[in-house]
Design a protein around this motif. Structure first.
Motif, PDB file in Angstrom:
ATOM      1  N   LEU A 208       0.825  -1.207   0.000  1.00 10.26           N
ATOM      2  CA  LEU A 208       0.000   0.000   0.000  1.00 10.26           C
ATOM      3  C   LEU A 208       0.863   1.261   0.000  1.00 10.26           C
ATOM      4  O   LEU A 208       0.566   2.239  -0.699  1.00 10.26           O
ATOM      5  CB  LEU A 208      -0.936  -0.013   1.202  1.00 10.26           C
ATOM      6  CG  LEU A 208      -2.083  -1.024   1.137  1.00 10.26           C
ATOM      7  CD1 LEU A 208      -2.743  -1.172   2.506  1.00 10.26           C
ATOM      8  CD2 LEU A 208      -3.110  -0.611   0.104  1.00 10.26           C
ATOM      9  N   ASP A 209       1.939   1.264   0.810  1.00 11.90           N
ATOM     10  CA  ASP A 209       2.807   2.445   0.876  1.00 11.90           C
ATOM     11  C   ASP A 209       3.492   2.708  -0.463  1.00 11.90           C
ATOM     12  O   ASP A 209       3.624   3.862  -0.895  1.00 11.90           O
ATOM     13  CB  ASP A 209       3.861   2.259   1.976  1.00 11.90           C
ATOM     14  CG  ASP A 209       3.250   2.376   3.367  1.00 11.90           C
ATOM     15  OD1 ASP A 209       2.129   2.908   3.472  1.00 11.90           O
ATOM     16  OD2 ASP A 209       3.885   1.930   4.344  1.00 11.90           O
ATOM     17  N   GLU A 210       3.950   1.648  -1.127  1.00  6.85           N
ATOM     18  CA  GLU A 210       4.622   1.830  -2.416  1.00  6.85           C
ATOM     19  C   GLU A 210       3.641   2.281  -3.495  1.00  6.85           C
ATOM     20  O   GLU A 210       3.975   3.098  -4.349  1.00  6.85           O
ATOM     21  CB  GLU A 210       5.298   0.521  -2.839  1.00  6.85           C
ATOM     22  CG  GLU A 210       6.483   0.138  -1.948  1.00  6.85           C
ATOM     23  CD  GLU A 210       7.080  -1.191  -2.366  1.00  6.85           C
ATOM     24  OE1 GLU A 210       6.475  -1.869  -3.224  1.00  6.85           O
ATOM     25  OE2 GLU A 210       8.142  -1.574  -1.827  1.00  6.85           O
ATOM     26  N   ARG A 211       2.443   1.755  -3.443  1.00  6.91           N
ATOM     27  CA  ARG A 211       1.468   2.077  -4.482  1.00  6.91           C
ATOM     28  C   ARG A 211       0.963   3.515  -4.366  1.00  6.91           C
ATOM     29  O   ARG A 211       0.733   4.175  -5.374  1.00  6.91           O
ATOM     30  CB  ARG A 211       0.288   1.104  -4.400  1.00  6.91           C
ATOM     31  CG  ARG A 211      -0.727   1.277  -5.512  1.00  6.91           C
ATOM     32  CD  ARG A 211      -1.727   0.164  -5.509  1.00  6.91           C
ATOM     33  NE  ARG A 211      -2.633   0.239  -6.629  1.00  6.91           N
ATOM     34  CZ  ARG A 211      -3.580  -0.651  -6.892  1.00  6.91           C
ATOM     35  NH1 ARG A 211      -3.710  -1.715  -6.103  1.00  6.91           N
ATOM     36  NH2 ARG A 211      -4.386  -0.499  -7.915  1.00  6.91           N
ATOM     37  N   TYR A 212       0.807   3.993  -3.135  1.00  2.00           N
ATOM     38  CA  TYR A 212       0.234   5.315  -2.922  1.00  2.00           C
ATOM     39  C   TYR A 212       1.238   6.255  -2.251  1.00  2.00           C
ATOM     40  O   TYR A 212       0.879   7.053  -1.374  1.00  2.00           O
ATOM     41  CB  TYR A 212      -1.036   5.211  -2.069  1.00  2.00           C
ATOM     42  CG  TYR A 212      -2.073   4.302  -2.661  1.00  2.00           C
ATOM     43  CD1 TYR A 212      -2.588   4.542  -3.936  1.00  2.00           C
ATOM     44  CD2 TYR A 212      -2.526   3.172  -1.971  1.00  2.00           C
ATOM     45  CE1 TYR A 212      -3.531   3.707  -4.494  1.00  2.00           C
ATOM     46  CE2 TYR A 212      -3.477   2.343  -2.516  1.00  2.00           C
ATOM     47  CZ  TYR A 212      -3.984   2.615  -3.780  1.00  2.00           C
ATOM     48  OH  TYR A 212      -4.924   1.788  -4.329  1.00  2.00           O
ATOM     49  N   ALA A 213       2.489   6.160  -2.644  1.00  2.64           N
ATOM     50  CA  ALA A 213       3.520   7.018  -2.056  1.00  2.64           C
ATOM     51  C   ALA A 213       3.249   8.490  -2.347  1.00  2.64           C
ATOM     52  O   ALA A 213       3.470   9.359  -1.508  1.00  2.64           O
ATOM     53  CB  ALA A 213       4.894   6.613  -2.595  1.00  2.64           C
ATOM     54  N   GLY A 214       2.769   8.799  -3.551  1.00  2.00           N
ATOM     55  CA  GLY A 214       2.489  10.186  -3.885  1.00  2.00           C
ATOM     56  C   GLY A 214       1.412  10.787  -3.016  1.00  2.00           C
ATOM     57  O   GLY A 214       1.538  11.922  -2.533  1.00  2.00           O
ATOM     58  N   ALA A 215       0.313  10.037  -2.777  1.00  2.00           N
ATOM     59  CA  ALA A 215      -0.760  10.547  -1.924  1.00  2.00           C
ATOM     60  C   ALA A 215      -0.291  10.699  -0.485  1.00  2.00           C
ATOM     61  O   ALA A 215      -0.685  11.635   0.224  1.00  2.00           O
ATOM     62  CB  ALA A 215      -1.965   9.601  -1.994  1.00  2.00           C
ATOM     63  N   ILE A 216       0.563   9.790  -0.024  1.00  2.00           N
ATOM     64  CA  ILE A 216       1.074   9.884   1.351  1.00  2.00           C
ATOM     65  C   ILE A 216       1.902  11.153   1.520  1.00  2.00           C
ATOM     66  O   ILE A 216       1.773  11.882   2.522  1.00  2.00           O
ATOM     67  CB  ILE A 216       1.900   8.627   1.685  1.00  2.00           C
ATOM     68  CG1 ILE A 216       0.987   7.393   1.751  1.00  2.00           C
ATOM     69  CG2 ILE A 216       2.640   8.804   3.011  1.00  2.00           C
ATOM     70  CD1 ILE A 216       1.742   6.102   1.893  1.00  2.00           C
ATOM     71  N   ARG A 217       2.754  11.455   0.523  1.00  2.00           N
ATOM     72  CA  ARG A 217       3.551  12.680   0.617  1.00  2.00           C
ATOM     73  C   ARG A 217       2.662  13.921   0.587  1.00  2.00           C
ATOM     74  O   ARG A 217       2.907  14.892   1.312  1.00  2.00           O
ATOM     75  CB  ARG A 217       4.552  12.725  -0.542  1.00  2.00           C
ATOM     76  CG  ARG A 217       5.701  11.734  -0.412  1.00  2.00           C
ATOM     77  CD  ARG A 217       6.802  12.046  -1.406  1.00  2.00           C
ATOM     78  NE  ARG A 217       6.328  11.919  -2.779  1.00  2.00           N
ATOM     79  CZ  ARG A 217       6.403  10.818  -3.502  1.00  2.00           C
ATOM     80  NH1 ARG A 217       6.913   9.702  -2.969  1.00  2.00           N
ATOM     81  NH2 ARG A 217       5.968  10.787  -4.743  1.00  2.00           N
ATOM     82  N   LEU A 218       1.609  13.884  -0.220  1.00  5.67           N
ATOM     83  CA  LEU A 218       0.695  15.022  -0.282  1.00  5.67           C
ATOM     84  C   LEU A 218      -0.013  15.237   1.049  1.00  5.67           C
ATOM     85  O   LEU A 218      -0.118  16.370   1.538  1.00  5.67           O
ATOM     86  CB  LEU A 218      -0.328  14.799  -1.406  1.00  5.67           C
ATOM     87  CG  LEU A 218      -1.397  15.885  -1.565  1.00  5.67           C
ATOM     88  CD1 LEU A 218      -0.753  17.215  -1.917  1.00  5.67           C
ATOM     89  CD2 LEU A 218      -2.415  15.477  -2.628  1.00  5.67           C
ATOM     90  N   PHE A 219      -0.492  14.167   1.670  1.00  2.70           N
ATOM     91  CA  PHE A 219      -1.204  14.297   2.934  1.00  2.70           C
ATOM     92  C   PHE A 219      -0.247  14.665   4.072  1.00  2.70           C
ATOM     93  O   PHE A 219      -0.656  15.293   5.051  1.00  2.70           O
ATOM     94  CB  PHE A 219      -1.948  13.000   3.263  1.00  2.70           C
ATOM     95  CG  PHE A 219      -3.326  12.942   2.683  1.00  2.70           C
ATOM     96  CD1 PHE A 219      -4.444  13.044   3.489  1.00  2.70           C
ATOM     97  CD2 PHE A 219      -3.516  12.796   1.315  1.00  2.70           C
ATOM     98  CE1 PHE A 219      -5.717  12.986   2.955  1.00  2.70           C
ATOM     99  CE2 PHE A 219      -4.777  12.734   0.774  1.00  2.70           C
ATOM    100  CZ  PHE A 219      -5.891  12.830   1.596  1.00  2.70           C
ATOM    101  N   ASN A 220       1.014  14.236   3.989  1.00  5.55           N
ATOM    102  CA  ASN A 220       1.970  14.582   5.042  1.00  5.55           C
ATOM    103  C   ASN A 220       2.242  16.089   5.080  1.00  5.55           C
ATOM    104  O   ASN A 220       2.637  16.630   6.120  1.00  5.55           O
ATOM    105  CB  ASN A 220       3.276  13.823   4.821  1.00  5.55           C
ATOM    106  CG  ASN A 220       3.145  12.355   5.199  1.00  5.55           C
ATOM    107  OD1 ASN A 220       2.238  11.984   5.956  1.00  5.55           O
ATOM    108  ND2 ASN A 220       4.011  11.517   4.676  1.00  5.55           N
ATOM    109  N   LYS A 221       2.032  16.763   3.937  1.00 11.63           N
ATOM    110  CA  LYS A 221       2.246  18.210   3.907  1.00 11.63           C
ATOM    111  C   LYS A 221       1.117  18.978   4.589  1.00 11.63           C
ATOM    112  O   LYS A 221       1.255  20.160   4.844  1.00 11.63           O
ATOM    113  CB  LYS A 221       2.391  18.681   2.469  1.00 11.63           C
ATOM    114  CG  LYS A 221       3.612  18.123   1.758  1.00 11.63           C
ATOM    115  CD  LYS A 221       3.645  18.594   0.314  1.00 11.63           C
ATOM    116  CE  LYS A 221       4.846  18.002  -0.429  1.00 11.63           C
ATOM    117  NZ  LYS A 221       4.870  18.432  -1.852  1.00 11.63           N
TER     118      LYS A 221
END
Length: 443
Positions: free
Chosen positions: A111-124
């Motif tokens: 899940l982390d590898e597949r949605y790495a972009g969304a995770i970085r966006l939400f971390n901001k």
């Protein structure tokens, strides 16, 4: 001791810097100040195994596809990758997520590898309101899986935020039932678009004809004027030729626009025809399924009434609800041995007689005419009798004036439903006017 043996609360050690100060000189207290490892632990994202168990099903079903789960889940379970159903794969993935072992870590990594972009966006995002705002934007755009995983594991996500996202995803599943209504709305929109295009093209064609007539008239006038003024000089002739060229270019442009709209209208008509054909097929399929459901409901209801246990003796099944005159003789052609035996017991319990002919498998077809002699009615299941036996049976019944009835299947329910329906028809005709015209015994 610089690191306490318990986990410090997030609100007291992270958000308020004065809570760890010494009351005397304002310096951090060594026994209460969080270590770097604790700060990293508090700021990290929530793991999949740490989430509430009721969230795992929606996360797995929404964020991971069946093809990806089929490659991942069999590595940690005993399921067969090719033979296991989608539901079994899904249940196994949810169990791995709840257990949180090696399989849960593999799911977390995927899940982390597949949605790495969304995770970085939400971390901001700074604060809960910003996280919810990103989630609402994802709902509007329809990009649900990345945002759902990023919100569920966000370090600032609260229980209420997760419940809100879970509710939104749950309600989206109810929109699937509106697919047919969306198709109808799309068909109506296409019809309106087609009518609008027809009207527009007609107007443009009329305008084109008018412009062609105007052009011809203008060309004729210009030619006449050029003939009259040809002696006035080459400059005027060149000006007239330029004007004629301009008119011709305008006409060419208009013709191209007409051709473009004509092609669009034809494409819209093709789409409309395809949608209409699809709608007719769906409606036909729906009518067939509705008819089958009604038949199955009638058979199940008739079978339930036929095998209800009496109140005084629950261990004994009652067959009094099977309406059949005493001594009625039924010939059953075809069917299956187990179903035929059960039907025979029902008929004999109701006071009737039943003779079974298997249609020529073990019993000779030549004995079929002798078997039908003296029968009140003849019954045969259409799914368990060969065509030759069925045609022979119909000819013999027509010659002997014996009433025959086809059954949908060779099941007990189809037979019980037929007897109940015949009895209901006979009672209805009897109540409508005088004695019934149909008799279960004599047809």
């Amino acid at each position: 001791m610089h690191t306490p043996p318990f986990r410090l609360a997030r609100t007291s050690t992270i958000t308020s810097g004065s809570s760890a100060l010494n009351a005397v000189d304002g310096r951090p207290d060594g026994c209460c100040a969080p270590s770097e490892a604790q700060l990293a632990e508090l700021n990290r994202r929530t793991r999949l195994a740490e989430l509430d168990a009721h969230l795992h099903c929606s996360i797995i079903g929404t964020c991971l596809g069946t093809h990806e789960l089929r490659k991942l889940v069999p590595k940690f379970t005993g399921l067969d990758r090719l033979r296991a159903t989608d539901l079994e794969i899904h249940h196994a993935a949810v169990e791995l997520a709840i257990e949180g072992g090696t399989g849960g870590k593999a799911l977390q990594k995927a899940l982390d590898e597949r949605y790495a972009g969304a995770i970085r966006l939400f971390n901001k995002a700074k604060g809960s309101d910003a996280v919810l705002a990103l989630w609402r934007e994802a709902l509007k755009s329809g990009d649900i899986p990345p945002a759902y995983w990023a919100l569920m594991t966000h370090r600032q996500a609260t229980t209420s935020m997760r419940q809100t996202a879970f509710g939104d995803v749950h309600m989206l599943s109810h929109l699937v039932g509106a697919a047919n209504r969306a198709d109808i709305r799309r068909l109506v929109a296409l019809e309106e678009e087609n009518a609008s295009l027809h009207a527009k093209i007609d107007r443009q064609q009329n305008r084109s004809h008018e412009m062609s007539a105007q052009r011809d008239s203008a060309v004729q006038k210009l030619a006449e004027h050029a003939a009259r003024t040809s002696a006035q000089g080459s400059d005027e002739v060149a000006m007239l030729r330029a004007e004629v060229g301009t008119l011709r270019e305008a006409l060419t442009t208009r013709d191209e626009r007409v051709a473009l709209h004509t092609s669009r209208r034809e494409a819209a008509e093709l789409r409309l025809a395809a949608e209409q054909e699809s709608t007719r097929a769906l409606r036909t399929r729906l009518e067939e399924m509705d008819a089958l459901v009604k038949i199955l409901q009638a058979e199940a209801s008739a079978l339930e009434r036929a095998v209800q246990a009496p109140a005084d003796d629950p261990s004994r099944y009652s067959v009094e609800t099977l309406p059949m005159p005493q001594g009625m003789r039924i010939v059953y052609v075809g069917g299956r041995p187990r179903s035929n035996n059960a039907i025979r017991r029902l008929v004999e319990s109701a006071g009737g007689q039943m003779t079974v002919h298997d249609g020529g498998i073990e019993d000779r077809k030549g004995l079929l005419a002798a078997t039908l002699r003296g029968a009140d009615i003849v019954v045969f299941p259409v799914d368990c009798i060969d065509h030759d036996s069925m045609n022979m049976l119909k000819r013999i019944c027509e010659r002997g004036q014996i009433t025959w009835y086809p059954l949908r299947t060779a099941s007990v329910a189809s037979f019980v439903e037929l007897i109940g329906r015949l009895n209901a028809d006979a009672q209805t005709k009897g109540q409508a006017g005088g004695p019934p015209r149909f008799c279960l015994r004599h047809g």
